[in-house]
Design an enzyme around this catalytic site. Sequence first.
Site, PDB file in Angstrom:
ATOM      1  N   GLY A  48      80.356  79.984  -4.001  1.00 50.64           N
ATOM      2  CA  GLY A  48      80.723  78.796  -3.246  1.00 50.64           C
ATOM      3  C   GLY A  48      81.070  77.667  -4.198  1.00 50.64           C
ATOM      4  O   GLY A  48      80.587  77.646  -5.332  1.00 50.64           O
ATOM      5  N   GLN A  53      82.513  69.045  -6.951  1.00 51.40           N
ATOM      6  CA  GLN A  53      82.123  69.758  -8.173  1.00 51.40           C
ATOM      7  C   GLN A  53      83.267  69.872  -9.176  1.00 51.40           C
ATOM      8  O   GLN A  53      83.043  70.184 -10.342  1.00 51.40           O
ATOM      9  CB  GLN A  53      81.637  71.171  -7.834  1.00 51.40           C
ATOM     10  CG  GLN A  53      80.288  71.188  -7.153  1.00 51.40           C
ATOM     11  CD  GLN A  53      79.832  72.610  -6.917  1.00 51.40           C
ATOM     12  OE1 GLN A  53      80.239  73.226  -5.947  1.00 51.40           O
ATOM     13  NE2 GLN A  53      79.011  73.131  -7.813  1.00 51.40           N
ATOM     14  N   CYS A  90      73.370  76.646  -8.889  1.00 51.01           N
ATOM     15  CA  CYS A  90      74.513  75.780  -8.611  1.00 51.01           C
ATOM     16  C   CYS A  90      75.370  75.737  -9.870  1.00 51.01           C
ATOM     17  O   CYS A  90      74.845  75.589 -10.971  1.00 51.01           O
ATOM     18  CB  CYS A  90      74.010  74.383  -8.255  1.00 51.01           C
ATOM     19  SG  CYS A  90      75.341  73.221  -7.917  1.00 51.01           S
ATOM     20  N   LEU A  91      76.671  75.861  -9.707  1.00 48.95           N
ATOM     21  CA  LEU A  91      77.575  75.852 -10.871  1.00 48.95           C
ATOM     22  C   LEU A  91      77.502  74.513 -11.613  1.00 48.95           C
ATOM     23  O   LEU A  91      77.844  74.445 -12.788  1.00 48.95           O
ATOM     24  CB  LEU A  91      79.015  76.146 -10.438  1.00 48.95           C
ATOM     25  CG  LEU A  91      79.272  77.554  -9.883  1.00 48.95           C
ATOM     26  CD1 LEU A  91      80.694  77.669  -9.347  1.00 48.95           C
ATOM     27  CD2 LEU A  91      79.025  78.617 -10.939  1.00 48.95           C
ATOM     28  N   HIS A 132      74.656  74.684   1.436  1.00 46.96           N
ATOM     29  CA  HIS A 132      74.632  74.173   0.058  1.00 46.96           C
ATOM     30  C   HIS A 132      75.932  73.403  -0.244  1.00 46.96           C
ATOM     31  O   HIS A 132      75.895  72.295  -0.781  1.00 46.96           O
ATOM     32  CB  HIS A 132      74.464  75.374  -0.896  1.00 46.96           C
ATOM     33  CG  HIS A 132      74.502  75.044  -2.360  1.00 46.96           C
ATOM     34  ND1 HIS A 132      73.444  75.307  -3.211  1.00 46.96           N
ATOM     35  CD2 HIS A 132      75.475  74.494  -3.134  1.00 46.96           C
ATOM     36  CE1 HIS A 132      73.774  74.916  -4.445  1.00 46.96           C
ATOM     37  NE2 HIS A 132      74.997  74.431  -4.428  1.00 46.96           N
ATOM     38  N   GLU A 133      77.065  73.998   0.137  1.00 50.98           N
ATOM     39  CA  GLU A 133      78.354  73.354  -0.164  1.00 50.98           C
ATOM     40  C   GLU A 133      78.542  72.072   0.661  1.00 50.98           C
ATOM     41  O   GLU A 133      79.072  71.078   0.159  1.00 50.98           O
ATOM     42  CB  GLU A 133      79.520  74.320   0.076  1.00 50.98           C
ATOM     43  CG  GLU A 133      79.477  75.608  -0.750  1.00 50.98           C
ATOM     44  CD  GLU A 133      79.175  75.407  -2.218  1.00 50.98           C
ATOM     45  OE1 GLU A 133      79.525  74.360  -2.779  1.00 50.98           O
ATOM     46  OE2 GLU A 133      78.549  76.302  -2.818  1.00 50.98           O
ATOM     47  N   HIS A 136      76.874  69.260  -0.934  1.00 48.46           N
ATOM     48  CA  HIS A 136      77.667  68.665  -2.022  1.00 48.46           C
ATOM     49  C   HIS A 136      78.576  67.556  -1.495  1.00 48.46           C
ATOM     50  O   HIS A 136      78.825  66.574  -2.184  1.00 48.46           O
ATOM     51  CB  HIS A 136      78.541  69.725  -2.696  1.00 48.46           C
ATOM     52  CG  HIS A 136      77.858  70.471  -3.813  1.00 48.46           C
ATOM     53  ND1 HIS A 136      77.346  69.834  -4.917  1.00 48.46           N
ATOM     54  CD2 HIS A 136      77.618  71.798  -3.987  1.00 48.46           C
ATOM     55  CE1 HIS A 136      76.816  70.750  -5.734  1.00 48.46           C
ATOM     56  NE2 HIS A 136      76.963  71.953  -5.190  1.00 48.46           N
TER      57      HIS A 136
HETATM   58 ZN    ZN Z   1      76.276  73.698  -5.929  1.00 43.80          ZN
END
Ligand code: ZN
Length: 172
Positions: A48, A53, A90-91, A132-133, A136
Amino acid sequence: MPPIGLEIKIIGDPALRKVARTVSGVGPEDRSLLSRMAQTMYDSSGIGLAAPQVGINKAMIVADIGGGLYKLINPRVTYKQGKQALEEGCLSLPGICVKVKRARRITVQALDEQGEPVTVEAQDLLACVLQHEIDHLRGKLIVDYASFLQKARIKRQIKNLKKAANVCTVNL
Ligand code: ZN
Protein backbone atom coordinates in the site's frame (compact mmCIF):
# COMPACT_ATOMS: atom_id res chain seq x y z
CA MET A 1 8.26 1.06 -20.20
CA PRO A 2 7.06 1.03 -16.58
CA PRO A 3 6.07 4.38 -15.03
CA ILE A 4 8.87 6.20 -13.25
CA GLY A 5 8.97 5.59 -9.51
CA LEU A 6 8.79 8.33 -6.89
CA GLU A 7 10.91 9.04 -3.84
CA ILE A 8 9.38 7.81 -0.59
CA LYS A 9 9.40 10.34 2.26
CA ILE A 10 10.69 9.10 5.60
CA ILE A 11 9.38 10.07 9.06
CA GLY A 12 10.43 13.61 9.93
CA ASP A 13 9.33 14.91 6.54
CA PRO A 14 6.49 17.41 7.07
CA ALA A 15 4.62 16.02 4.03
CA LEU A 16 3.72 12.97 6.13
CA ARG A 17 1.88 15.07 8.71
CA LYS A 18 -0.30 17.15 6.40
CA VAL A 19 -3.98 16.51 5.81
CA ALA A 20 -4.27 15.57 2.13
CA ARG A 21 -6.36 17.76 -0.15
CA THR A 22 -9.56 16.31 -1.61
CA VAL A 23 -9.24 15.80 -5.36
CA SER A 24 -11.93 17.56 -7.37
CA GLY A 25 -12.03 16.63 -11.03
CA VAL A 26 -9.84 13.64 -11.77
CA GLY A 27 -7.46 14.41 -14.64
CA PRO A 28 -4.72 12.71 -16.66
CA GLU A 29 -2.02 13.89 -14.26
CA ASP A 30 -3.89 12.16 -11.42
CA ARG A 31 -4.00 8.92 -13.42
CA SER A 32 -0.30 9.22 -14.17
CA LEU A 33 0.41 9.88 -10.49
CA LEU A 34 -1.56 6.77 -9.45
CA SER A 35 0.46 4.65 -11.91
CA ARG A 36 3.73 6.05 -10.59
CA MET A 37 2.57 5.46 -7.00
CA ALA A 38 1.73 1.84 -7.87
CA GLN A 39 5.15 1.40 -9.51
CA THR A 40 6.85 2.90 -6.43
CA MET A 41 4.86 0.55 -4.16
CA TYR A 42 5.83 -2.52 -6.21
CA ASP A 43 9.48 -1.41 -6.47
CA SER A 44 9.58 -1.09 -2.66
CA SER A 45 7.79 -4.44 -2.11
CA GLY A 46 4.98 -2.56 -0.38
CA ILE A 47 1.31 -3.53 -0.37
CA GLY A 48 0.00 0.00 0.00
CA LEU A 49 1.09 3.58 -0.57
CA ALA A 50 -0.53 6.98 -0.01
CA ALA A 51 0.25 10.17 -1.96
CA PRO A 52 1.63 12.07 1.09
CA GLN A 53 4.32 9.36 1.32
CA VAL A 54 5.70 10.58 -2.00
CA GLY A 55 5.32 14.22 -0.95
CA ILE A 56 2.06 14.85 -2.81
CA ASN A 57 -0.74 16.57 -0.97
CA LYS A 58 -3.67 14.77 -2.62
CA ALA A 59 -6.14 12.25 -1.19
CA MET A 60 -5.00 9.26 -3.24
CA ILE A 61 -3.93 5.76 -2.30
CA VAL A 62 -2.89 2.55 -4.01
CA ALA A 63 -2.98 -0.95 -2.54
CA ASP A 64 -2.34 -4.49 -3.73
CA ILE A 65 -2.18 -7.42 -1.34
CA GLY A 66 -1.81 -9.84 -4.24
CA GLY A 67 -5.40 -9.93 -5.43
CA GLY A 68 -5.25 -6.94 -7.74
CA LEU A 69 -4.38 -3.26 -7.70
CA TYR A 70 -6.67 -0.68 -6.11
CA LYS A 71 -6.25 2.95 -7.13
CA LEU A 72 -8.53 5.07 -4.95
CA ILE A 73 -9.15 8.80 -4.89
CA ASN A 74 -10.75 10.59 -1.90
CA PRO A 75 -11.26 7.27 -0.07
CA ARG A 76 -13.26 7.26 3.16
CA VAL A 77 -14.38 4.50 5.46
CA THR A 78 -18.18 4.45 5.62
CA TYR A 79 -18.66 1.24 7.60
CA LYS A 80 -16.59 -0.64 10.19
CA GLN A 81 -17.15 -3.95 11.88
CA GLY A 82 -15.17 -6.28 14.13
CA LYS A 83 -11.61 -5.97 15.40
CA GLN A 84 -8.15 -7.11 14.41
CA ALA A 85 -4.62 -6.23 15.43
CA LEU A 86 -1.82 -6.86 12.95
CA GLU A 87 1.87 -5.98 13.11
CA GLU A 88 2.15 -3.18 10.60
CA GLY A 89 5.16 -1.75 8.87
CA CYS A 90 5.29 1.41 6.82
CA LEU A 91 7.49 2.39 3.87
CA SER A 92 7.96 5.77 5.57
CA LEU A 93 9.23 4.12 8.77
CA PRO A 94 11.68 1.51 7.53
CA GLY A 95 12.46 -1.22 10.06
CA ILE A 96 9.69 -0.23 12.48
CA CYS A 97 6.70 -2.44 13.33
CA VAL A 98 3.70 -1.50 15.42
CA LYS A 99 0.72 -3.64 16.32
CA VAL A 100 -2.34 -1.57 15.42
CA LYS A 101 -5.93 -2.29 16.43
CA ARG A 102 -8.31 -1.72 13.54
CA ALA A 103 -11.68 -2.83 12.23
CA ARG A 104 -11.72 -6.28 10.60
CA ARG A 105 -14.32 -5.48 7.96
CA ILE A 106 -14.81 -2.11 6.32
CA THR A 107 -16.58 -0.46 3.45
CA VAL A 108 -14.68 2.25 1.61
CA GLN A 109 -16.22 4.75 -0.76
CA ALA A 110 -13.96 6.52 -3.21
CA LEU A 111 -13.52 7.58 -6.81
CA ASP A 112 -11.72 5.39 -9.32
CA GLU A 113 -9.12 6.76 -11.73
CA GLN A 114 -11.88 7.76 -14.15
CA GLY A 115 -13.53 9.83 -11.42
CA GLU A 116 -16.41 7.35 -11.04
CA PRO A 117 -17.67 6.43 -7.55
CA VAL A 118 -16.55 3.00 -6.34
CA THR A 119 -17.33 0.98 -3.24
CA VAL A 120 -14.76 -1.45 -1.87
CA GLU A 121 -15.73 -4.09 0.67
CA ALA A 122 -12.59 -5.23 2.46
CA GLN A 123 -11.72 -7.56 5.29
CA ASP A 124 -8.66 -8.81 7.17
CA LEU A 125 -5.37 -7.74 5.55
CA LEU A 126 -6.94 -5.60 2.83
CA ALA A 127 -9.09 -3.81 5.44
CA CYS A 128 -5.94 -3.20 7.49
CA VAL A 129 -4.01 -1.82 4.50
CA LEU A 130 -6.81 0.51 3.41
CA GLN A 131 -7.25 1.88 6.94
CA HIS A 132 -3.47 2.40 7.18
CA GLU A 133 -3.37 4.29 3.87
CA ILE A 134 -6.43 6.38 4.72
CA ASP A 135 -4.68 7.30 8.00
CA HIS A 136 -1.80 8.68 5.91
CA LEU A 137 -4.28 11.06 4.25
CA ARG A 138 -4.99 12.53 7.70
CA GLY A 139 -1.31 12.79 8.58
CA LYS A 140 -1.53 9.81 10.91
CA LEU A 141 1.28 7.25 11.21
CA ILE A 142 1.55 3.87 12.93
CA VAL A 143 3.81 5.37 15.60
CA ASP A 144 0.78 7.34 16.81
CA TYR A 145 -0.79 4.03 17.87
CA ALA A 146 2.26 2.89 19.84
CA SER A 147 2.22 2.63 23.64
CA PHE A 148 4.33 5.01 25.75
CA LEU A 149 7.13 2.44 26.09
CA GLN A 150 7.02 1.51 22.43
CA LYS A 151 7.25 5.18 21.52
CA ALA A 152 10.51 5.53 23.47
CA ARG A 153 11.96 2.52 21.65
CA ILE A 154 10.77 3.80 18.28
CA LYS A 155 12.33 7.22 18.95
CA ARG A 156 15.69 5.52 19.40
CA GLN A 157 15.13 3.50 16.23
CA ILE A 158 14.27 6.64 14.29
CA LYS A 159 17.48 8.32 15.49
CA ASN A 160 19.50 5.37 14.22
CA LEU A 161 17.50 5.39 11.01
CA LYS A 162 18.51 9.01 10.43
CA LYS A 163 22.15 8.20 11.19
CA ALA A 164 22.03 5.32 8.75
CA ALA A 165 20.40 7.51 6.11
CA ASN A 166 23.12 10.17 6.55
CA VAL A 167 25.82 7.56 6.14
CA CYS A 168 24.14 6.45 2.93
CA THR A 169 24.06 9.94 1.45
CA VAL A 170 27.82 10.30 1.80
CA ASN A 171 28.51 6.77 0.57
CA LEU A 172 30.43 6.69 -2.70
ZN1 ZN B 1 2.45 3.73 5.75
